[in-house]
Enzyme design. Sequence first.
Site, mmCIF file in Angstrom:
data_model
loop_
_atom_site.group_PDB
_atom_site.id
_atom_site.type_symbol
_atom_site.label_atom_id
_atom_site.label_comp_id
_atom_site.label_asym_id
_atom_site.label_seq_id
_atom_site.Cartn_x
_atom_site.Cartn_y
_atom_site.Cartn_z
ATOM 1 N N ASN A 1 -13.101 93.587 65.467
ATOM 2 C CA ASN A 1 -13.194 94.842 65.527
ATOM 3 C C ASN A 1 -12.157 95.624 65.079
ATOM 4 O O ASN A 1 -10.997 95.400 65.754
ATOM 5 C CB ASN A 1 -13.570 95.154 66.967
ATOM 6 C CG ASN A 1 -13.479 96.892 67.124
ATOM 7 O OD1 ASN A 1 -13.645 97.611 66.422
ATOM 8 N ND2 ASN A 1 -13.521 97.239 68.371
ATOM 9 N N TRP A 2 -12.077 95.913 63.809
ATOM 10 C CA TRP A 2 -10.625 96.780 63.357
ATOM 11 C C TRP A 2 -10.398 98.050 64.054
ATOM 12 O O TRP A 2 -9.276 98.493 63.894
ATOM 13 C CB TRP A 2 -10.589 96.787 61.749
ATOM 14 C CG TRP A 2 -10.734 95.454 61.212
ATOM 15 C CD1 TRP A 2 -10.735 94.171 61.513
ATOM 16 C CD2 TRP A 2 -10.323 95.417 59.614
ATOM 17 N NE1 TRP A 2 -10.669 93.037 60.583
ATOM 18 C CE2 TRP A 2 -10.310 93.972 59.526
ATOM 19 C CE3 TRP A 2 -10.108 96.051 58.496
ATOM 20 C CZ2 TRP A 2 -10.049 93.467 58.155
ATOM 21 C CZ3 TRP A 2 -10.041 95.738 57.402
ATOM 22 C CH2 TRP A 2 -10.069 94.251 57.031
ATOM 23 N N LYS A 3 -11.317 98.643 64.783
ATOM 24 C CA LYS A 3 -11.019 100.041 65.199
ATOM 25 C C LYS A 3 -10.675 100.899 64.044
ATOM 26 O O LYS A 3 -10.936 100.836 62.895
ATOM 27 C CB LYS A 3 -9.959 99.895 66.284
ATOM 28 C CG LYS A 3 -10.389 98.747 67.323
ATOM 29 C CD LYS A 3 -9.731 98.809 68.796
ATOM 30 C CE LYS A 3 -9.927 97.756 69.533
ATOM 31 N NZ LYS A 3 -9.519 97.994 70.924
ATOM 32 N N HIS B 1 -18.904 100.208 72.817
ATOM 33 C CA HIS B 1 -17.592 99.791 72.873
ATOM 34 C C HIS B 1 -16.982 100.901 74.348
ATOM 35 O O HIS B 1 -17.344 101.882 74.199
ATOM 36 C CB HIS B 1 -16.813 100.021 71.693
ATOM 37 C CG HIS B 1 -15.518 99.139 71.802
ATOM 38 N ND1 HIS B 1 -14.463 99.796 72.591
ATOM 39 C CD2 HIS B 1 -15.089 97.887 71.670
ATOM 40 C CE1 HIS B 1 -13.419 98.977 72.446
ATOM 41 N NE2 HIS B 1 -13.677 97.926 71.858
ATOM 42 N N GLU C 1 -16.676 92.898 77.524
ATOM 43 C CA GLU C 1 -15.516 93.347 77.418
ATOM 44 C C GLU C 1 -15.031 94.099 78.698
ATOM 45 O O GLU C 1 -15.139 95.020 78.525
ATOM 46 C CB GLU C 1 -15.157 94.131 76.468
ATOM 47 C CG GLU C 1 -15.676 93.456 74.901
ATOM 48 C CD GLU C 1 -15.002 94.119 73.703
ATOM 49 O OE1 GLU C 1 -14.224 93.413 73.305
ATOM 50 O OE2 GLU C 1 -15.174 95.384 73.680
ATOM 51 N N GLY D 1 -6.802 95.251 74.933
ATOM 52 C CA GLY D 1 -5.534 95.731 74.121
ATOM 53 C C GLY D 1 -4.272 95.470 75.218
ATOM 54 O O GLY D 1 -3.462 96.214 74.957
ATOM 55 N N SER E 1 -8.379 90.894 74.679
ATOM 56 C CA SER E 1 -7.184 90.407 74.399
ATOM 57 C C SER E 1 -7.377 88.748 74.067
ATOM 58 O O SER E 1 -6.377 87.905 74.560
ATOM 59 C CB SER E 1 -6.236 90.470 75.905
ATOM 60 O OG SER E 1 -5.647 91.722 75.810
ATOM 61 N N GLY F 1 -10.239 92.398 68.916
ATOM 62 C CA GLY F 1 -9.600 93.600 68.208
ATOM 63 C C GLY F 1 -8.565 93.256 67.558
ATOM 64 O O GLY F 1 -8.355 92.937 66.385
ATOM 65 N N GLY F 2 -7.351 93.386 68.338
ATOM 66 C CA GLY F 2 -5.921 93.286 67.659
ATOM 67 C C GLY F 2 -5.685 92.056 66.618
ATOM 68 O O GLY F 2 -5.300 92.044 65.648
HETATM 69 C C1 PEP Z 1 -12.065 95.298 71.501
HETATM 70 O O1 PEP Z 1 -11.551 96.450 71.443
HETATM 71 O O2 PEP Z 1 -13.087 95.065 71.230
HETATM 72 C C2 PEP Z 1 -10.981 94.203 71.985
HETATM 73 C C3 PEP Z 1 -11.693 93.118 72.494
HETATM 74 O O3 PEP Z 1 -9.449 94.419 71.600
HETATM 75 P P1 PEP Z 1 -8.570 93.489 71.985
HETATM 76 O O4 PEP Z 1 -9.039 92.053 71.455
HETATM 77 O O5 PEP Z 1 -7.313 94.128 71.273
HETATM 78 O O6 PEP Z 1 -8.380 93.377 73.368
#
Ligand code: PEP
Length: 254
Positions: A12-14, A99, A169, A175, A215, A236-237
């Site tokens: 998920n590049w957001k 999300h 999640e 994040g 994370s 995400g990140g």
């Molecule tokens: C997300 O936003 O779906 C996510 C899992 O972010 P991160 O991996 O950065 O915690």
Amino acid sequence: MTRSIRPLVAGNWKMNGLKADLAIAAEVAKGYDAALKRGVDIAICPPATLLFTTSATLIGTRIATGGQDCSTQGSGAFTGELSAAMLADAGASFCIVGHSERRTLHGESNATVKAKAEAAQKALLVPIVCVGETKGEREAGKALAIVEEQLRGSIPEGSTAGTLVVAYEPVWAIGTGLTPTAADVAEMHAAIRTELGLLIGKAAAAGVRLLYGGSVKPSNAAELMNVAHVDGALVGGASLKAEEFLAIARACNG
Ligand code: PEP
């Protein structure tokens, strides 16, 4: 992992990514070698502006793309919205819905998330329905109840293993660098599988891919992906760094 389920690692590049970042998708494709292809599905969910070009970049690689949200509506006077059919037309196979950033920042209710998941399915996209508790809810011992309630409100009736992905999640893990313990993830994913069984039938629920997100990084992926009923990751990140994303995919390829 659930042995009979082929895992999925979705990025998920957001709201990150300009044209130059198509190089990340190309690099992921380069690293998606025969061994990985045998064992893991990969999807990249870029911002909508890059969906068509990312999909084009990935043609022939067996890497899927997805949207990050879709409208509940099919078409019409909804300025700024994107329909699921538009995302499919741009090459998407998946669409993230519900999300926590949408639930919190845009006030999306379970009913809205369900309508979006239904719209995605209607356009033949597989919705990745996100659920998860806040820190306060976990500390109050309400995590399971909250997630079960989200599932009851957000999952379209008649969903099957092929038309639904669920991502757990925890909001407090997104994040932040924080993750639940493997035992907490195991308890939640088992509960999600059971609740899905009540909602769509046990046979269908047994095949639905349950992703963990929050994370996930190369250093914790193996432990998290080895938990029972964890069938991949929503990342995400770390999905913005091709090598980290691939390392997470390799951790799923057990
Ligand atoms: C997300 O936003 O779906 C996510 C899992 O972010 P991160 O991996 O950065 O915690």
